[in-house]
Write a protein that holds these residues in place. Structure first.
Motif, PDB file in Angstrom:
ATOM      1  N   HIS A  74       0.834  -1.195   0.000  1.00 45.19           N
ATOM      2  CA  HIS A  74       0.000   0.000   0.000  1.00 45.19           C
ATOM      3  C   HIS A  74       0.868   1.243   0.000  1.00 45.19           C
ATOM      4  O   HIS A  74       2.074   1.176   0.216  1.00 45.19           O
ATOM      5  CB  HIS A  74      -0.960  -0.004   1.197  1.00 45.19           C
TER       6      HIS A  74
ATOM      7  N   GLY B  17      -4.213  11.240   5.500  1.00 44.68           N
ATOM      8  CA  GLY B  17      -4.175  10.102   6.418  1.00 44.68           C
ATOM      9  C   GLY B  17      -4.644   8.797   5.818  1.00 44.68           C
ATOM     10  O   GLY B  17      -4.552   7.755   6.451  1.00 44.68           O
ATOM     11  N   GLU B  18      -5.148   8.823   4.599  1.00 48.37           N
ATOM     12  CA  GLU B  18      -5.611   7.604   3.948  1.00 48.37           C
ATOM     13  C   GLU B  18      -4.463   6.925   3.223  1.00 48.37           C
ATOM     14  O   GLU B  18      -3.464   7.550   2.886  1.00 48.37           O
ATOM     15  CB  GLU B  18      -6.735   7.903   2.951  1.00 48.37           C
ATOM     16  N   SER B  19      -4.622   5.653   2.972  1.00 50.42           N
ATOM     17  CA  SER B  19      -3.621   4.868   2.266  1.00 50.42           C
ATOM     18  C   SER B  19      -4.328   4.039   1.209  1.00 50.42           C
ATOM     19  O   SER B  19      -5.382   3.463   1.475  1.00 50.42           O
ATOM     20  CB  SER B  19      -2.898   3.945   3.255  1.00 50.42           C
TER      21      SER B  19
ATOM     22  N   ARG C 286      -3.978   1.809   7.042  1.00 50.23           N
ATOM     23  CA  ARG C 286      -3.972   3.141   7.689  1.00 50.23           C
ATOM     24  C   ARG C 286      -3.096   3.141   8.932  1.00 50.23           C
ATOM     25  O   ARG C 286      -2.347   4.096   9.172  1.00 50.23           O
ATOM     26  CB  ARG C 286      -5.408   3.557   8.040  1.00 50.23           C
ATOM     27  N   GLN C 287      -3.166   2.076   9.730  1.00 47.02           N
ATOM     28  CA  GLN C 287      -2.351   2.021  10.944  1.00 47.02           C
ATOM     29  C   GLN C 287      -0.864   1.954  10.603  1.00 47.02           C
ATOM     30  O   GLN C 287      -0.043   2.611  11.239  1.00 47.02           O
ATOM     31  CB  GLN C 287      -2.764   0.825  11.803  1.00 47.02           C
TER      32      GLN C 287
ATOM     33  N   ARG D  24       0.516   3.022   7.800  1.00 48.88           N
ATOM     34  CA  ARG D  24       0.886   4.312   7.226  1.00 48.88           C
ATOM     35  C   ARG D  24       1.234   5.294   8.338  1.00 48.88           C
ATOM     36  O   ARG D  24       2.221   6.027   8.260  1.00 48.88           O
ATOM     37  CB  ARG D  24      -0.247   4.868   6.373  1.00 48.88           C
ATOM     38  N   SER D  25       0.440   5.320   9.395  1.00 51.60           N
ATOM     39  CA  SER D  25       0.722   6.204  10.532  1.00 51.60           C
ATOM     40  C   SER D  25       2.053   5.849  11.184  1.00 51.60           C
ATOM     41  O   SER D  25       2.841   6.735  11.528  1.00 51.60           O
ATOM     42  CB  SER D  25      -0.396   6.100  11.568  1.00 51.60           C
TER      43      SER D  25
END
Length: 200
Positions: A8, A19-21, A61-62, A64-65
């Motif tokens: 991703h 914040g989206e992936s 998402r997690q 990516r953060s």
């Protein structure tokens, strides 16, 4: 057992909210049929697929953060890599392990191992009792093959069009989601077999 593998984006994409992936590729090895309870057990195949896609998106998402935080904490400047320098990009990749608690998004706990290479993240979600060193080696091996043979860091690289080749990589390196202990001789023969397939 490996729950899923995904590729991703980790850098902002203009068509996505902050914040989206974007999940470019995902493969779920262990569908949790027994984990569906109540209303979830009555879902049709399409609704189950959508639920599974949402679970994968939550993991993306997690991760990516986590990649963003790791890069900000290190203070390193991200330099774009040109074709032929995939191994350099892999050596400079950010990596980490993240615990996914109950309900985040699966009913049981999981561990998410990730490698952030340029604008992509390669993530392997495993059961909590798995050998994390073996899982990390497997993830690095899969990532190396993806970068070397599929040229994923190049301009216009369409991961979606290369999903059949990624499937072959996963079938050989992670059969049915099982982590493999590989000896040197088997690794060499596997490398040769994969190189021949990717050259086609």
């Amino acid at each position: 057992m490996v729950q899923c593998f995904l590729i991703h984006t980790v850098n902002p994409v203009s068509t996505l909210a902050p914040g989206e992936s974007r999940v470019l590729y995902s493969r779920v090895f262990a569908p949790e049929e027994g984990a569906l309870t109540g209303a979830d057990s009555e879902l049709g195949p399409e609704q189950r697929r959508l639920l599974q896609n949402e679970k994968v998106a939550v993991v993306a998402r997690q991760v990516r953060s986590a990649v963003t935080l790791s890069r900000e904490a290190s203070g390193r400047v991200l330099v774009e890599t040109v074709l032929g320098e995939e191994l350099v990009a892999l050596q400079e990749a950010d990596s980490g392990v993240q615990r996914l608690g109950r309900g985040e998004p699966w009913p049981g706990e999981r561990s998410a191992l990730w490698l952030g290479v340029q604008s992509l993240a390669f993530t392997l979600v495993t059961e909590p009792h798995e050998n994390l060193l073996l899982a990390e080696g497997t993830l690095k091996n899969i990532t190396r093959h993806c970068l070397e043979h599929l040229r994923m860091l190049g301009m216009g690289s369409e991961v979606l069009l290369k999903s059949d080749r990624i499937d072959v990589l996963l079938h050989r390196l992670l059969p049915h989601g099982q982590l493999l202990f590989l000896n040197h001789r088997f690794t060499q023969s596997l490398e040769k077999e994969l190189a021949n397939y990717m050259a086609q």
